[in-house]
Scaffold this active site. Structure first.
Site, PDB file in Angstrom:
ATOM      1  N   GLY A  21      25.680  51.796  20.267  1.00 33.20           N
ATOM      2  CA  GLY A  21      26.034  50.314  20.045  1.00 33.20           C
ATOM      3  C   GLY A  21      25.301  49.641  18.922  1.00 33.20           C
ATOM      4  CG  HIS A  79      26.307  49.846  11.256  1.00 33.69           C
ATOM      5  ND1 HIS A  79      26.632  51.162  10.821  1.00 33.69           N
ATOM      6  CD2 HIS A  79      25.180  50.221  11.789  1.00 33.69           C
ATOM      7  CE1 HIS A  79      25.783  52.207  10.931  1.00 33.69           C
ATOM      8  NE2 HIS A  79      24.973  51.615  11.855  1.00 33.69           N
ATOM      9  CG  HIS A  96      27.789  52.584  14.829  1.00 36.73           C
ATOM     10  ND1 HIS A  96      27.174  51.613  14.483  1.00 36.73           N
ATOM     11  CD2 HIS A  96      27.020  53.826  15.130  1.00 36.73           C
ATOM     12  CE1 HIS A  96      25.955  51.932  14.806  1.00 36.73           C
ATOM     13  NE2 HIS A  96      25.823  53.209  15.369  1.00 36.73           N
ATOM     14  CD  GLU A 103      26.793  64.821   5.913  1.00 35.21           C
ATOM     15  OE1 GLU A 103      26.575  64.216   4.945  1.00 35.21           O
ATOM     16  OE2 GLU A 103      27.597  65.732   5.910  1.00 35.21           O
ATOM     17  CE  LYS A 104      20.181  55.606   8.715  1.00 34.71           C
ATOM     18  NZ  LYS A 104      20.036  55.293  10.162  1.00 34.71           N
ATOM     19  CG  ASP A 105      20.727  59.460  12.728  1.00 33.24           C
ATOM     20  OD1 ASP A 105      19.606  58.980  12.707  1.00 33.24           O
ATOM     21  OD2 ASP A 105      21.738  58.896  12.790  1.00 33.24           O
ATOM     22  CG  LEU A 150      25.924  50.462   6.153  1.00 35.50           C
ATOM     23  CD1 LEU A 150      27.391  50.115   6.785  1.00 35.50           C
ATOM     24  CD2 LEU A 150      25.239  49.247   5.704  1.00 35.50           C
TER      25      LEU A 150
HETATM   26  P1  AMP Z   1      23.287  55.330  16.576  1.00 34.74           P
HETATM   27  O1  AMP Z   1      24.097  54.316  17.228  1.00 34.74           O
HETATM   28  O2  AMP Z   1      22.274  55.002  15.778  1.00 34.74           O
HETATM   29  O3  AMP Z   1      22.888  56.394  17.577  1.00 34.74           O
HETATM   30  O4  AMP Z   1      24.182  56.209  15.914  1.00 34.74           O
HETATM   31  C1  AMP Z   1      25.457  56.883  16.327  1.00 34.74           C
HETATM   32  C2  AMP Z   1      26.154  57.504  15.348  1.00 34.74           C
HETATM   33  O5  AMP Z   1      26.438  57.018  13.961  1.00 34.74           O
HETATM   34  C3  AMP Z   1      25.223  58.770  15.040  1.00 34.74           C
HETATM   35  O6  AMP Z   1      26.154  59.940  14.919  1.00 34.74           O
HETATM   36  C4  AMP Z   1      24.690  58.407  13.587  1.00 34.74           C
HETATM   37  O7  AMP Z   1      24.314  59.481  12.920  1.00 34.74           O
HETATM   38  C5  AMP Z   1      25.850  57.585  13.088  1.00 34.74           C
HETATM   39  N1  AMP Z   1      25.720  56.709  12.023  1.00 34.74           N
HETATM   40  C6  AMP Z   1      24.768  55.629  12.285  1.00 34.74           C
HETATM   41  N2  AMP Z   1      24.584  55.025  10.907  1.00 34.74           N
HETATM   42  C7  AMP Z   1      25.191  55.704   9.954  1.00 34.74           C
HETATM   43  C8  AMP Z   1      25.664  55.466   8.578  1.00 34.74           C
HETATM   44  N3  AMP Z   1      25.236  54.576   7.844  1.00 34.74           N
HETATM   45  N4  AMP Z   1      26.640  56.293   8.121  1.00 34.74           N
HETATM   46  C9  AMP Z   1      27.307  57.141   8.603  1.00 34.74           C
HETATM   47  N5  AMP Z   1      26.972  57.562  10.110  1.00 34.74           N
HETATM   48  C10 AMP Z   1      26.205  56.807  10.742  1.00 34.74           C
END
Ligand code: AMP
Length: 276
Positions: free
Chosen positions: A31, A34, A37, A148-150, A184
């Site tokens: 959640g 941005h 996501h 790919e951020k993570d 982001l």
């Molecule tokens: P999170 O909510 O942080 O667990 O992220 C959920 C998914 O969104 C994960 O697969 C992250 O790698 C991806 N994600 C988060 N930020 C970005 C970004 N700036 N660009 C691409 N994918 C993202």
């Protein structure tokens, strides 16, 4: 868009989709959505007939001194954004739905979990692998989309899916950045305007180091220069390394992936990019 909070309702909804022969994509998130996501949701829509986005702040992947209780929660805005992005099902399990009393099974991935985030955040990937395995099973998705951020997380998930013969594809999506080049992240909201402007120095320094390597600079000296520059500018660099893209083993052979974590003010920034 349907908002689903319990497992029987999710199973009923996905059964209907599968009976209709529809291909289902899953986008797992925590959640505080941005544009990064939402780009995953759009990629999922191109991949499949139906998109499920999960929003679950997973206690199992937070350490005792991390920000689980303070992690941003913006459910109403998230649901509005998901609906606009063409998501079909928002899957919002509670902690009790995800981990009912007595839950006693976790997934431990070795290999790509062993350095970097795995060292900085002990137990983090156990939590990530466990919740993703459960989300794959709950949704019976044909494909799941990860950013790919993570980068390390993406490799851990690919490893788990291969090792456990899980019947779904994993699609990686490039990092979405702001106009200054900063990746982001939901946690960027905790940066002051000055810190946010400064944070773009991280990808800049990485890009410079990558260019130096491509022009023949020694890997270690290029990394050292970037690390020193960032630390001198007020970052606290946790790691900056060149690794084999899939195993995350340190390497000095190109092509490779450069990965970094650095603290700036209250936020631990993560970034990565290909080299070569
Ligand atoms: P999170 O909510 O942080 O667990 O992220 C959920 C998914 O969104 C994960 O697969 C992250 O790698 C991806 N994600 C988060 N930020 C970005 C970004 N700036 N660009 C691409 N994918 C993202």
């Amino acid at each position: 868009m349907r908002i689903v909070r319990d497992l029987p309702a999710l199973r009923a909804a996905t059964k209907t989709m599968r009976r209709a022969g529809e291909r289902v994509a899953l986008v797992p998130t925590m959640g505080a959505l941005h544009a990064g996501h939402l780009a995953l949701v759009e990629a999922a829509r191109r991949e499949a007939d139906r998109v499920i986005t999960s929003i679950f702040v997973n206690p199992l992947q937070f350490g005792p001194n991390e920000d689980f209780s303070k992690y941003p929660r913006t459910e109403e805005a998230d649901l509005t954004a998901l609906e606009a992005a063409g998501c079909d099902i928002a899957w919002l399990p509670t902690v009790e739905v995800m981990y009912p009393p007595g839950a006693a099974t976790v997934i431990e991935v070795a290999g790509p979990t062993e350095g970097f985030e795995g060292v900085a955040r002990p137990g983090h990937f156990r939590g990530v692998a466990t919740v993703c395995c459960k989300l794959f099973s709950q949704t019976e998705a044909d494909v799941a989309v990860f950013g790919e951020k993570d980068w390390q997380q993406l490799q851990v998930i690919r490893r788990m899916v291969a090792d456990l013969d899980l019947p779904l594809g994993i699609l990686g999506h490039p990092i979405v950045r702001d106009a200054n080049g900063l990746a982001l992240s939901s946690r960027n909201r905790y940066l002051s305007p000055a810190e946010r402007a400064k944070a773009a120095m991280l990808p800049e320094a990485m890009r410079e180091a990558a260019n130096a390597m491509l022009h023949g600079a020694a890997i270690e000296s290029a990394l050292d220069a970037a690390r020193d520059g960032l630390n001198a500018a007020g970052f606290d660099v946790n790691y900056l390394a060149l690794v084999e893209p899939e195993t995350l083993r340190p390497t000095d052979a190109l092509p490779a992936r450069m990965i970094a974590a650095a603290k700036l003010g209250p936020v631990r920034l993560l970034d990565n990019m290909p080299v070569g």
